[in-house]
Design a protein around this motif. Structure first.
Motif, PDB file in Angstrom:
ATOM      1  N   SER A 175       6.478 -50.870 -24.557  1.00 24.32           N
ATOM      2  CA  SER A 175       5.920 -50.004 -23.525  1.00 24.32           C
ATOM      3  C   SER A 175       5.646 -50.955 -22.371  1.00 24.32           C
ATOM      4  N   LEU A 189       4.566 -49.940 -19.937  1.00 21.78           N
ATOM      5  CA  LEU A 189       3.395 -49.469 -19.198  1.00 21.78           C
ATOM      6  C   LEU A 189       2.203 -49.970 -19.625  1.00 21.78           C
ATOM      7  N   LYS A 249      14.027 -49.835 -17.140  1.00 23.73           N
ATOM      8  CA  LYS A 249      14.588 -50.872 -16.926  1.00 23.73           C
ATOM      9  C   LYS A 249      13.963 -51.701 -16.193  1.00 23.73           C
TER      10      LYS A 249
HETATM   11  N1  LIG Z   1       5.013 -43.654 -20.310  1.00 22.51           N
HETATM   12  C1  LIG Z   1       5.843 -44.806 -19.925  1.00 22.51           C
HETATM   13  N2  LIG Z   1       6.388 -44.718 -18.601  1.00 22.51           N
HETATM   14  C2  LIG Z   1       7.152 -45.713 -18.184  1.00 22.51           C
HETATM   15  C3  LIG Z   1       7.430 -47.073 -19.048  1.00 22.51           C
HETATM   16  N3  LIG Z   1       8.006 -47.646 -18.483  1.00 22.51           N
HETATM   17  C4  LIG Z   1       8.495 -47.105 -17.365  1.00 22.51           C
HETATM   18  N4  LIG Z   1       7.945 -45.746 -17.127  1.00 22.51           N
HETATM   19  C5  LIG Z   1       7.986 -44.854 -16.149  1.00 22.51           C
HETATM   20  O1  LIG Z   1       9.081 -44.394 -16.202  1.00 22.51           O
HETATM   21  C6  LIG Z   1       9.743 -44.102 -14.839  1.00 22.51           C
HETATM   22  C7  LIG Z   1      11.004 -44.938 -14.617  1.00 22.51           C
HETATM   23  O2  LIG Z   1      10.823 -46.353 -14.904  1.00 22.51           O
HETATM   24  P1  LIG Z   1      11.771 -47.235 -13.931  1.00 22.51           P
HETATM   25  O3  LIG Z   1      11.282 -48.532 -14.375  1.00 22.51           O
HETATM   26  O4  LIG Z   1      12.175 -46.840 -12.696  1.00 22.51           O
HETATM   27  O5  LIG Z   1      13.145 -46.711 -14.646  1.00 22.51           O
HETATM   28  P2  LIG Z   1      14.656 -47.305 -14.710  1.00 22.51           P
HETATM   29  O6  LIG Z   1      15.365 -47.318 -15.923  1.00 22.51           O
HETATM   30  O7  LIG Z   1      14.662 -48.761 -13.941  1.00 22.51           O
HETATM   31  O8  LIG Z   1      15.362 -46.329 -13.662  1.00 22.51           O
HETATM   32  P3  LIG Z   1      16.746 -46.512 -12.789  1.00 22.51           P
HETATM   33  O9  LIG Z   1      16.800 -47.603 -12.359  1.00 22.51           O
HETATM   34  O10 LIG Z   1      16.659 -45.242 -11.814  1.00 22.51           O
HETATM   35  O11 LIG Z   1      17.862 -46.108 -13.882  1.00 22.51           O
HETATM   36  C8  LIG Z   1       8.782 -44.683 -13.781  1.00 22.51           C
HETATM   37  O12 LIG Z   1       8.006 -43.683 -13.619  1.00 22.51           O
HETATM   38  C9  LIG Z   1       7.870 -45.686 -14.757  1.00 22.51           C
HETATM   39  O13 LIG Z   1       6.362 -45.588 -14.540  1.00 22.51           O
HETATM   40  C10 LIG Z   1       6.687 -46.840 -20.444  1.00 22.51           C
HETATM   41  O14 LIG Z   1       6.816 -47.825 -21.187  1.00 22.51           O
HETATM   42  N5  LIG Z   1       5.880 -45.881 -20.818  1.00 22.51           N
END
Ligand SMILES: Nc1nc2c(ncn2[C@@H]2O[C@H](COP(=O)(O)OP(=O)(O)OP(=O)(O)O)[C@@H](O)[C@H]2O)c(=O)[nH]1
Ligand code: B12
Ligand SMILES: [Mg+2]
Lengths: 315, 157
Positions: free
Chosen positions: A231, A233, A60
């Protein structure tokens, strides 16, 4: 001019340190915060708010960073409220979302604020509405609200946002079935993030199937919630997501849903305010003597509750 | 939370410069969270400008800097002076890492209230922070009261 009014004017001028201070006023409910809130609310108008929900770690915050870039590309000012849970034991919190939204640190048209839930279940802080109004007053043109990744409890975000993105990952598989109740109804757009990982197509298909079952029961104002793969990323699928968000916004306008949602949000805001104020003022009246009377069974909780509520008039 | 009751203090933990040693910073983040603080962590490789901006946007009460690379004498004071330039000199700046004792006095002069080295007990850091923030809060409350009185006197004239 009072300090509060001066602060309000600085917020309206887009001064980010004033925005930061005003949000603290509102979420801490400091003396003067109510004056500040009314001052700001009456002089601003509502802004398109996008909510992000989904399980912990689904991406997110990283996606938030991408959406900021997308909107910055259109010249829009973007405000972000990122909510993380407070520890029920210590009351402290690790607010980790900012760590993942790094690319905009120097951009004066982007404001990011981390907030803690402070004991509230449901994924949002009780004063989130006030924080949103501060951003509206400061002239942000898109507001993003990231909620705590706690799964089933997140339904609340639907009360604060116009467009809710529900973000999952390919690995989730069977869990999607379990997520269906509650969450499926609030998502306006479903995002299978981490599409660079294996299993994207299956996850998209599973979600579409799960949604098709739900949709028959509740066609949400003629909008069939789409499923997109992104993605965060690599940036894959971000533009398509941005366009879909605009489509949903257009849909809200053309279907008349926008004002319906706004009213629902305001109803939630007022009722939260009432609940806080009433329980505070009534609880103040609850004394040791009352509790002893309850222990001795001279009265009962319901009768006492009524008495306390009735006695409130003079408060 | 009743109007007037204290909300948790908000702390930014930041790693300026190119130093990649982040264990200490993460240990501090966790210790402060467990002690009831709301903690924001910037991650590594932050410029002093990025740190100051994050501190402003997050409206924190204190900024804790962590550095093990030896660049603290330039980077720590830079953060403190940026905050001052923004009119946020009342944010407490403190730090830790590999920092020789003989650097303490000059750092203090340049606005770093206190630094902690390896082996410091986490409890002593928590105690220091609670005490220092309570002291600051009293000082600023006093100041705004004094200003109100002054304004009141002006209005009466
Ligand atoms: N491979 C991959 N990893 C991703 C992608 N988007 C995010 N990540 C990874 O996933 C992990 C969590 O990403 P966040 O953006 O912190 O996820 P979040 O949903 O905000 O997490 P919370 O706020 O803790 O619920 C990190 O290590 C990111 O680098 C993606 O599209 N692909
Ligand atoms: C583990 C370690 C590494 C790990 C780092 C892993 C990681 N992700 O953190 C690795 C192997 C990657 C590494 C690499 C390097 N390291 Co190294 N490393 C260490 C080592 C052995 C321990 C550091 C550590 O993690 N300690 C545990 C934590 C919990 O302690 P701490 O960080 O000191 O934090 C405590 C206090 O300092 C304080 N504190 C710290 N930050 C803050 C912040 C605040 C706000 C507060 C209040 C308190 C506080 O509280 C903490 C708890 O008590 C130290 C030697 C040492 N004994 O310190 C060398 C050391 C830091 N490394 C050193 C060097 C030179 C390097 C390299 C340059 C080596 C090389 N030539 O490649 C690289 C550079 C890496 C980089 N990108 O920056 C030198 C630095 C010399 C200097 N300052 O002049 C040291 C001192 C070793 C030495 N004696 O030469 N290293
Ligand atoms: Mg996040």
């Amino acid at each position: 001019m009072s300090d509060i009014r001066r602060l309000a004017r600085r917020v309206e001028g887009g001064d980010l340190s004033a925005v930061a201070r005003a949000i603290s006023f509102v979420v801490d409910e400091r003396p003067g915060s109510e004056e500040l809130s009314s001052e700001l609310y009456r002089r601003s108008s509502s802004v398109h708010k996008v909510g992000l929900a989904g399980p912990p770690g689904s991406g997110k915050s990283t996606l938030t960073g991408r959406l900021i870039s997308y909107w910055r590309g259109q010249g829009l000012k973007v405000g972000v409220l990122a909510v993380d849970p407070s520890s029920p034991v210590s009351g402290g919190a690790f607010l980790g979302d900012r760590l993942r939204i790094q690319d905009h640190a120097g951009d004066p048209c982007v404001y990011i604020r981390s907030l803690a839930t402070r004991g509230r279940v449901g994924g949002l802080t009780p004063t989130i509405f006030g924080a949103i109004h501060v951003l509206e007053a400061a002239g942000f043109q898109k507001i993003l609200v990231e909620t705590v990744g706690v799964g089933q409890d997140e339904v609340e975000v639907a009360h604060a946002a116009d467009t809710v993105l529900y973000v999952v990952t390919p690995g989730l598989g069977d869990e999607i079935q379990a997520l269906k109740a509650g969450i499926m109804e609030i998502g306006d757009i479903f995002v299978v993030n981490k599409a660079d990982l294996q299993g994207k197509d299956k996850a998209v298909a599973d979600l579409r199937r799960a949604l098709a079952i739900g949709a028959e029961a509740s066609p949400a104002g003629g909008w069939a919630a789409p499923v997109l793969a992104t993605s965060a990323l690599t940036g894959e699928g971000i533009a398509a997501l941005g366009e879909m968000i605009e489509r949903h916004q257009d849909h809200l306008d053309s279907s008349g849903q926008r004002s319906r949602r706004l009213k629902d949000q305001l109803r939630a805001e007022v009722s939260l305010y009432l609940a806080r104020r009433i329980s505070r003022s009534v609880e103040k009246r609850l004394t040791e003597r009352h509790l002893s009377a309850l222990v001795e069974r001279k009265t009962d909780p319901v009768t006492l509750g009524h008495e306390l509520l009735d006695a409130r008039g003079g408060a | 939370m009743v109007e007037g009751t204290a909300s948790p203090y908000r702390i930014l933990i930041a790693k300026p410069g190119l130093d990649g040693h982040d264990r200490g910073a993460k240990v501090i983040v966790r210790a402060l969270r467990d002690a009831g603080f709301e903690v924001i962590y910037t991650g590594i490789r932050q410029t002093p400008e990025m740190i100051a901006r994050a501190a402003i946007q997050e409206d924190v009460d204190a900024v804790g800097l962590s550095l093990l690379s030896g660049a603290h004498m330039t980077l720590f004071p830079r953060v403190a002076s940026l905050l001052k330039e923004e009119g946020l000199g009342d944010i407490l700046v403190f730090g830790g890492g590999i920092i020789p004792d003989e650097d303490f006095p000059l750092l203090r002069k340049k606005g770093i209230d206190r630094v902690f080295g390896p082996g410091t007990s986490l409890q002593s850091i928590v105690d220091y922070l609670k005490e220092a923030l309570a002291r600051r809060k009293q000082a600023t409350d006093g100041k705004s009261k004094a200003r109100k009185i002054k304004e009141g006197a002006k209005a009466a004239k």
